[in-house]
Write a protein that holds these residues in place. Sequence first.
Motif, short mmCIF file in Angstrom:
data_model
loop_
_atom_site.label_atom_id
_atom_site.label_comp_id
_atom_site.label_asym_id
_atom_site.label_seq_id
_atom_site.Cartn_x
_atom_site.Cartn_y
_atom_site.Cartn_z
N TRP A 30 0.83 -1.20 0.00
CA TRP A 30 0.00 0.00 0.00
C TRP A 30 0.88 1.26 0.00
CZ3 TRP A 30 -0.47 4.11 3.35
CH2 TRP A 30 -1.51 5.00 3.05
N ARG A 31 1.93 1.28 0.84
CA ARG A 31 2.82 2.45 0.87
C ARG A 31 3.47 2.66 -0.50
NH1 ARG A 31 3.88 0.34 5.88
NH2 ARG A 31 5.80 -0.68 5.22
N ALA A 32 3.95 1.58 -1.12
CA ALA A 32 4.59 1.70 -2.43
C ALA A 32 3.60 2.19 -3.49
CB ALA A 32 5.18 0.36 -2.85
N ARG A 33 2.38 1.69 -3.45
CA ARG A 33 1.39 2.04 -4.46
C ARG A 33 0.82 3.45 -4.29
NH1 ARG A 33 -1.73 -3.65 -5.42
NH2 ARG A 33 0.18 -4.86 -5.67
N ASP A 36 4.26 8.86 -4.37
CA ASP A 36 4.35 9.63 -5.62
C ASP A 36 2.97 9.81 -6.24
OD1 ASP A 36 5.60 11.04 -7.66
OD2 ASP A 36 6.19 9.23 -8.75
N THR A 37 2.04 10.23 -5.42
CA THR A 37 0.62 10.45 -5.79
C THR A 37 -0.02 9.24 -6.48
OG1 THR A 37 1.13 11.56 -7.88
CG2 THR A 37 0.93 12.97 -5.93
N GLY A 38 0.35 8.07 -6.01
CA GLY A 38 -0.29 6.85 -6.49
C GLY A 38 0.20 6.36 -7.84
N ARG A 39 1.43 6.73 -8.22
CA ARG A 39 1.95 6.36 -9.54
C ARG A 39 1.91 4.84 -9.76
NH1 ARG A 39 6.06 4.06 -11.18
NH2 ARG A 39 7.20 4.20 -9.24
N LEU A 40 2.41 4.05 -8.81
CA LEU A 40 2.44 2.60 -8.99
C LEU A 40 1.02 2.01 -8.97
CD1 LEU A 40 3.93 -0.05 -9.33
CD2 LEU A 40 4.30 -0.11 -6.85
N GLY A 41 0.17 2.53 -8.12
CA GLY A 41 -1.21 2.06 -8.09
C GLY A 41 -1.90 2.28 -9.42
N SER A 42 -1.68 3.44 -10.02
CA SER A 42 -2.27 3.74 -11.33
C SER A 42 -1.68 2.84 -12.41
CB SER A 42 -2.03 5.20 -11.71
OG SER A 42 -2.70 6.05 -10.81
N ALA A 146 2.64 -6.79 -8.62
CA ALA A 146 1.31 -7.40 -8.40
C ALA A 146 1.45 -8.74 -7.70
CB ALA A 146 0.60 -7.58 -9.73
N ARG A 147 0.43 -9.05 -6.92
CA ARG A 147 0.37 -10.35 -6.26
C ARG A 147 -0.58 -11.23 -7.06
NH1 ARG A 147 0.17 -10.04 0.06
NH2 ARG A 147 0.75 -12.18 -0.35
N VAL A 148 0.02 -11.99 -7.98
CA VAL A 148 -0.73 -12.89 -8.85
C VAL A 148 -0.76 -14.25 -8.17
CG1 VAL A 148 -0.73 -14.02 -11.11
CG2 VAL A 148 -0.02 -11.61 -10.90
N PRO A 149 -1.87 -14.90 -8.07
CA PRO A 149 -3.16 -14.69 -8.71
C PRO A 149 -4.14 -13.85 -7.90
CG PRO A 149 -3.19 -16.82 -7.69
CD PRO A 149 -1.84 -16.21 -7.41
N LEU A 150 -3.75 -13.40 -6.72
CA LEU A 150 -4.67 -12.67 -5.86
C LEU A 150 -5.25 -11.44 -6.55
CD1 LEU A 150 -5.93 -12.38 -3.02
CD2 LEU A 150 -3.90 -11.08 -2.37
#
Length: 162
Positions: A30-33, A36-42, A146-150
Amino acid sequence: SMARLTPHFSTNRMVREYTERCYLPAAAAWRARSADTGRLGSELERWRGAVAEHWSRLHFGKYDVEQTGGEYRFRLQIFLDELEPDHVAAELYAVPRTPEEPAVWPLHRGAALAGAINGFVFEGTAPADRPAEHYTARLVPSHPAARVPLECNQILWRRRRE
Protein backbone atom coordinates in the motif's frame (compact mmCIF):
# COMPACT_ATOMS: atom_id res chain seq x y z
CA SER A 1 1.75 -33.70 23.19
CA MET A 2 0.19 -30.39 24.33
CA ALA A 3 3.66 -29.03 25.16
CA ARG A 4 4.98 -30.00 21.71
CA LEU A 5 1.95 -29.00 19.63
CA THR A 6 0.83 -25.74 21.27
CA PRO A 7 3.65 -23.63 19.75
CA HIS A 8 2.63 -24.83 16.29
CA PHE A 9 -1.14 -24.48 16.64
CA SER A 10 -1.61 -21.57 19.02
CA THR A 11 -3.41 -18.29 18.40
CA ASN A 12 -0.14 -16.44 19.06
CA ARG A 13 1.58 -18.36 16.27
CA MET A 14 -1.34 -17.78 13.92
CA VAL A 15 -1.42 -14.01 14.57
CA ARG A 16 2.38 -13.77 14.18
CA GLU A 17 2.26 -15.77 10.92
CA TYR A 18 -0.61 -13.70 9.48
CA THR A 19 1.19 -10.51 10.45
CA GLU A 20 4.48 -11.59 8.86
CA ARG A 21 3.04 -13.21 5.72
CA CYS A 22 0.00 -11.04 5.00
CA TYR A 23 -0.44 -7.81 6.94
CA LEU A 24 3.13 -6.43 6.79
CA PRO A 25 3.56 -7.17 3.06
CA ALA A 26 0.12 -5.66 2.36
CA ALA A 27 1.05 -2.50 4.30
CA ALA A 28 4.35 -2.23 2.40
CA ALA A 29 2.53 -2.70 -0.92
CA TRP A 30 0.00 0.00 0.00
CA ARG A 31 2.82 2.45 0.87
CA ALA A 32 4.59 1.70 -2.43
CA ARG A 33 1.39 2.04 -4.46
CA SER A 34 0.28 5.27 -2.86
CA ALA A 35 3.72 6.97 -2.99
CA ASP A 36 4.35 9.63 -5.62
CA THR A 37 0.62 10.45 -5.79
CA GLY A 38 -0.29 6.85 -6.49
CA ARG A 39 1.95 6.36 -9.54
CA LEU A 40 2.44 2.60 -8.99
CA GLY A 41 -1.21 2.06 -8.09
CA SER A 42 -2.27 3.74 -11.33
CA GLU A 43 0.26 1.70 -13.30
CA LEU A 44 -1.12 -1.51 -11.80
CA GLU A 45 -4.67 -0.51 -12.74
CA ARG A 46 -3.60 0.15 -16.34
CA TRP A 47 -1.82 -3.24 -16.41
CA ARG A 48 -4.87 -5.04 -14.97
CA GLY A 49 -7.11 -3.31 -17.52
CA ALA A 50 -4.83 -4.24 -20.43
CA VAL A 51 -4.71 -7.87 -19.29
CA ALA A 52 -8.51 -7.99 -18.98
CA GLU A 53 -9.00 -6.37 -22.40
CA HIS A 54 -6.70 -8.72 -24.34
CA TRP A 55 -6.77 -11.97 -22.35
CA SER A 56 -9.52 -13.66 -24.35
CA ARG A 57 -7.52 -13.22 -27.57
CA LEU A 58 -4.24 -14.76 -26.36
CA HIS A 59 -3.53 -18.18 -27.81
CA PHE A 60 -0.93 -20.86 -28.34
CA GLY A 61 0.43 -21.98 -31.69
CA LYS A 62 2.89 -24.66 -32.74
CA TYR A 63 4.31 -26.79 -29.93
CA ASP A 64 7.52 -28.87 -30.00
CA VAL A 65 9.31 -30.91 -27.36
CA GLU A 66 12.55 -32.84 -27.70
CA GLN A 67 14.55 -34.81 -25.18
CA THR A 68 18.24 -34.12 -24.79
CA GLY A 69 19.96 -36.13 -22.11
CA GLY A 70 18.11 -35.78 -18.83
CA GLU A 71 15.88 -32.88 -19.84
CA TYR A 72 13.18 -31.86 -22.24
CA ARG A 73 13.41 -28.70 -24.34
CA PHE A 74 10.00 -27.17 -24.97
CA ARG A 75 9.40 -24.64 -27.76
CA LEU A 76 6.03 -23.10 -28.40
CA GLN A 77 4.51 -20.20 -30.21
CA ILE A 78 2.42 -17.78 -28.21
CA PHE A 79 0.33 -14.99 -29.69
CA LEU A 80 -0.31 -12.05 -27.36
CA ASP A 81 -2.82 -9.96 -29.33
CA GLU A 82 -1.86 -6.35 -28.49
CA LEU A 83 -0.78 -7.11 -24.92
CA GLU A 84 2.74 -6.07 -23.92
CA PRO A 85 4.95 -9.18 -23.78
CA ASP A 86 6.16 -8.28 -20.28
CA HIS A 87 2.58 -8.34 -19.00
CA VAL A 88 2.50 -12.16 -19.04
CA ALA A 89 4.66 -15.04 -17.88
CA ALA A 90 4.79 -18.30 -19.83
CA GLU A 91 5.36 -21.41 -17.75
CA LEU A 92 5.37 -25.18 -17.80
CA TYR A 93 3.32 -26.75 -15.04
CA ALA A 94 3.44 -30.31 -13.73
CA VAL A 95 1.78 -31.71 -10.63
CA PRO A 96 4.56 -32.10 -8.05
CA ARG A 97 5.22 -35.65 -6.92
CA THR A 98 6.73 -34.58 -3.60
CA PRO A 99 6.36 -31.40 -1.49
CA GLU A 100 9.95 -30.44 -2.36
CA GLU A 101 9.57 -30.79 -6.12
CA PRO A 102 8.83 -27.60 -8.10
CA ALA A 103 5.54 -27.36 -9.93
CA VAL A 104 6.50 -24.58 -12.37
CA TRP A 105 9.35 -24.11 -14.83
CA PRO A 106 9.66 -20.78 -16.69
CA LEU A 107 9.47 -20.41 -20.44
CA HIS A 108 11.61 -17.58 -21.81
CA ARG A 109 10.53 -15.31 -24.63
CA GLY A 110 12.75 -15.59 -27.68
CA ALA A 111 12.44 -14.40 -31.23
CA ALA A 112 9.38 -12.66 -32.62
CA LEU A 113 7.53 -14.74 -35.20
CA ALA A 114 7.99 -13.39 -38.71
CA GLY A 115 4.75 -12.07 -40.14
CA ALA A 116 2.86 -12.38 -36.85
CA ILE A 117 1.61 -9.47 -34.81
CA ASN A 118 2.94 -9.85 -31.28
CA GLY A 119 3.70 -13.55 -31.69
CA PHE A 120 6.80 -15.04 -30.11
CA VAL A 121 8.64 -18.31 -29.63
CA PHE A 122 8.94 -19.24 -25.96
CA GLU A 123 11.45 -21.87 -24.82
CA GLY A 124 12.32 -23.67 -21.63
CA THR A 125 13.61 -26.89 -20.14
CA ALA A 126 12.28 -29.31 -17.58
CA PRO A 127 13.56 -32.61 -16.17
CA ALA A 128 12.96 -35.69 -18.31
CA ASP A 129 12.30 -37.90 -15.28
CA ARG A 130 8.62 -38.20 -16.21
CA PRO A 131 6.72 -38.27 -19.52
CA ALA A 132 6.70 -35.01 -21.48
CA GLU A 133 2.88 -35.15 -21.45
CA HIS A 134 2.96 -34.44 -17.71
CA TYR A 135 4.04 -30.86 -18.48
CA THR A 136 1.42 -28.34 -19.57
CA ALA A 137 2.17 -24.86 -20.88
CA ARG A 138 0.25 -21.94 -19.43
CA LEU A 139 0.18 -18.15 -19.44
CA VAL A 140 -0.36 -16.09 -16.30
CA PRO A 141 -0.44 -12.31 -15.84
CA SER A 142 2.86 -10.85 -14.67
CA HIS A 143 3.83 -7.57 -13.07
CA PRO A 144 6.67 -7.16 -10.56
CA ALA A 145 4.46 -5.28 -8.09
CA ALA A 146 1.31 -7.40 -8.40
CA ARG A 147 0.37 -10.35 -6.26
CA VAL A 148 -0.73 -12.89 -8.85
CA PRO A 149 -3.16 -14.69 -8.71
CA LEU A 150 -4.67 -12.67 -5.86
CA GLU A 151 -4.87 -9.41 -7.83
CA CYS A 152 -5.15 -10.76 -11.36
CA ASN A 153 -6.38 -14.32 -11.54
CA GLN A 154 -6.50 -15.10 -15.25
CA ILE A 155 -4.76 -18.25 -16.45
CA LEU A 156 -4.61 -19.69 -19.95
CA TRP A 157 -3.76 -23.38 -20.31
CA ARG A 158 -2.50 -24.87 -23.55
CA ARG A 159 -4.95 -27.51 -24.61
CA ARG A 160 -3.50 -30.76 -25.93
CA ARG A 161 -4.98 -30.32 -29.42
CA GLU A 162 -3.49 -26.81 -29.97
